[in-house]
Enzyme design. Structure first.
Site, PDB file in Angstrom:
ATOM      1  N   ARG A   1      38.808  51.104  43.630  1.00  0.00           N
ATOM      2  CA  ARG A   1      39.453  51.456  42.351  1.00  0.00           C
ATOM      3  C   ARG A   1      39.670  52.974  42.256  1.00  0.00           C
ATOM      4  O   ARG A   1      40.716  53.450  41.844  1.00  0.00           O
ATOM      5  CB  ARG A   1      38.557  50.980  41.194  1.00  0.00           C
ATOM      6  CG  ARG A   1      39.005  51.453  39.823  1.00  0.00           C
ATOM      7  CD  ARG A   1      37.996  51.068  38.756  1.00  0.00           C
ATOM      8  NE  ARG A   1      38.063  49.672  38.398  1.00  0.00           N
ATOM      9  CZ  ARG A   1      39.003  49.139  37.592  1.00  0.00           C
ATOM     10  NH1 ARG A   1      39.924  49.890  37.070  1.00  0.00           N
ATOM     11  NH2 ARG A   1      38.983  47.867  37.317  1.00  0.00           N
TER      12      ARG A   1
ATOM     13  N   MET B   1      31.419  56.830  41.774  1.00  0.00           N
ATOM     14  CA  MET B   1      32.185  56.862  40.523  1.00  0.00           C
ATOM     15  C   MET B   1      33.247  55.771  40.579  1.00  0.00           C
ATOM     16  O   MET B   1      34.116  55.823  41.448  1.00  0.00           O
ATOM     17  CB  MET B   1      32.847  58.241  40.418  1.00  0.00           C
ATOM     18  CG  MET B   1      33.084  58.749  39.028  1.00  0.00           C
ATOM     19  SD  MET B   1      31.600  59.245  38.190  1.00  0.00           S
ATOM     20  CE  MET B   1      31.216  60.702  39.115  1.00  0.00           C
ATOM     21  N   HIS B   2      33.164  54.793  39.691  1.00  0.00           N
ATOM     22  CA  HIS B   2      34.200  53.765  39.713  1.00  0.00           C
ATOM     23  C   HIS B   2      34.486  53.153  38.346  1.00  0.00           C
ATOM     24  O   HIS B   2      35.319  52.261  38.232  1.00  0.00           O
ATOM     25  CB  HIS B   2      33.845  52.652  40.697  1.00  0.00           C
ATOM     26  CG  HIS B   2      32.761  51.739  40.192  1.00  0.00           C
ATOM     27  ND1 HIS B   2      31.435  52.070  40.237  1.00  0.00           N
ATOM     28  CD2 HIS B   2      32.819  50.525  39.611  1.00  0.00           C
ATOM     29  CE1 HIS B   2      30.727  51.090  39.719  1.00  0.00           C
ATOM     30  NE2 HIS B   2      31.531  50.138  39.316  1.00  0.00           N
ATOM     31  N   ARG B   3      33.790  53.615  37.277  1.00  0.00           N
ATOM     32  CA  ARG B   3      34.063  53.033  35.957  1.00  0.00           C
ATOM     33  C   ARG B   3      35.483  53.385  35.538  1.00  0.00           C
ATOM     34  O   ARG B   3      35.886  54.565  35.628  1.00  0.00           O
ATOM     35  CB  ARG B   3      33.121  53.617  34.905  1.00  0.00           C
ATOM     36  CG  ARG B   3      31.688  53.338  35.145  1.00  0.00           C
ATOM     37  CD  ARG B   3      31.235  52.041  34.497  1.00  0.00           C
ATOM     38  NE  ARG B   3      30.030  51.623  35.156  1.00  0.00           N
ATOM     39  CZ  ARG B   3      29.780  50.399  35.602  1.00  0.00           C
ATOM     40  NH1 ARG B   3      30.678  49.434  35.433  1.00  0.00           N
ATOM     41  NH2 ARG B   3      28.663  50.105  36.180  1.00  0.00           N
TER      42      ARG B   3
END
Ligand code: UD1
Length: 366
Positions: free
Chosen positions: A246, A211-213
């Site tokens: 992020r 998960m990084h959006r």
């Protein structure tokens, strides 16, 4: 015979697996007397060992000829710095072609700098569209494709998108997927991570999550709701979560985490795909991973409302779950009931895409 110089641009993690087989195909042709030579330009958008160095080593990518060392920054800062530094390089020596891959900021920035100096641009993975302008990648795709000369595509959808935008068939080359070249050529080398046994993971009894959006992870409360739904829906089975830098920033504010959530560092290529191959399913907001799960036949749930890779849903094992946490439970129930689709492999995702690209380039640049 005179040689032809091609710049190959790589900037961020998802680029590295796409350029590795193209470089190998150029080297193989060179050994047979082929005319292409390459200059490998790393923009430095990703710079950590875990986001970059590990991939070069594992995939046998030669050291970059040039590193533009752009580092972190806002979208515009990264774009501007890459353009300025790459332009300087182009003015020192102009290649016959600038080859960019994928949809990261480096892809767009280098294609603009090249085309403004009348260096032709080839885009590998051209033509895919999510229609979602809130994602920086979609802007990168649209800008890059607006100034690309030669479009190398992965799917019939991409071909249609390009034709719809007025690109002539003579500039569209449906070649398949270089990311899958890398996956297939490394399938026998996939490596069990050291923590696999320590965490007591058993094949097909754990999940992999990435998960990084920005839309999913930049706000702590959004991300917490998604995490809660994932942990509830996976019924206590371990969820292995390699944490992108992020995402790590957001998670610093989090308190205690559920026991079944297993945080690990960003994984090198061979370890990551070992994990995926043996997982019960993957839960992700990535695009590229949905292609790899499709080829490995592993169920994949995408936590996004749209995808630029619809073939992974129509043909492959991927399903678009959306970003509403409530949608996770029914999807996971379907998986636990053994009702997930089996999927098939899209056309030309056969491991030979890079050879086809290099054969086209030799003709186009002759
Ligand atoms: C980029 C790509 C995205 C891709 C993702 C995979 C764009 C617009 N996005 O997003 O398409 O899916 O890479 O990883 O190009 N950072 C580090 N170490 C690094 C690199 C980044 O700590 O080696 C940190 C940066 O400081 C920044 C954050 O990670 O805070 C985000 O990096 P950035 O390159 O801006 O974008 P990604 O979110 O990684």
């Amino acid at each position: 015979m005179s040689t032809i110089l091609v710049d190959i641009i790589a900037g961020a993690r998802p680029n590295f697996m796409k350029i590795a087989p193209i470089i190998r195909a150029i080297q193989a042709r060179e050994a047979q007397g082929g005319p292409l030579r390459y200059r490998l330009v790393h923009t430095g958008q990703h710079y950590d060992e875990k986001m970059s160095g590990d991939f070069f080593r594992q995939l046998g990518i030669p050291a970059p000829d040039v590193n533009l060392e752009v580092g972190s920054g806002t979208q515009a800062e990264q774009t501007g710095t890459i353009m300025t530094r790459y332009e300087k390089l182009l003015l020192e020596r102009k290649p016959a072609l600038c080859l960019v891959v994928g949809d990261v900021t480096s892809t767009m920035a280098c294609s603009i700098a090249a085309q403004k100096l009348c260096v032709k641009v080839a885009h590998v993975e051209a033509g895919i569209r999510s229609g979602d302008w809130t994602m920086p990648e979609e802007i990168n795709r649209m800008v890059t494709d607006a100034i690309t000369n030669y479009f190398f595509t992965t799917s019939a959808h991409a071909n249609r998108n390009l034709r719809g935008a007025g690109v002539g068939d003579e500039r569209i080359f449906f070649v398949g997927n270089t990311m899958i070249d890398t996956l297939l050529s490394n399938m026998d080398r996939l490596t069990k991570p050291a923590f696999f046994d320590e965490l007591g993971l058993r094949p097909k009894s754990y999940f992999v999550m990435t998960m990084h959006r920005p839309a999913n992870v930049d706000s702590g409360s959004t991300f917490t709701k998604l995490l809660d739904a994932i942990i509830a829906g996976t019924r206590g089975e371990p969820v292995v979560f390699p944490v992108h830098p992020r995402t790590a920033k957001t998670m610093r504010e989090f308190g205690a985490l559920p026991a079944s959530l297993k945080l690990v560092d960003p994984q090198p290529y061979l370890e990551f795909n070992y994990l995926v191959r043996h997982a019960k399913a993957v839960i992700t907001d990535s695009g590229g991973i949905t292609e790899e799960t499709t080829v490995m036949g592993v169920p994949c749930m995408t936590l996004r409302d749209n995808t630029e890779r619809p073939e992974t849903v129509e043909i492959g094992t991927n399903d678009l779950i959306g970003t509403n946490p409530a949608a996770l439970k029914p999807a996971l129930d379907r998986l636990f009931e053994g009702k997930w689709k089996k999927g098939a492999i899209p056309e030309l995702w056969d491991g030979r895409t890079s050879e086809r690209i290099v054969a086209h380039l030799e003709k186009l640049l002759a």
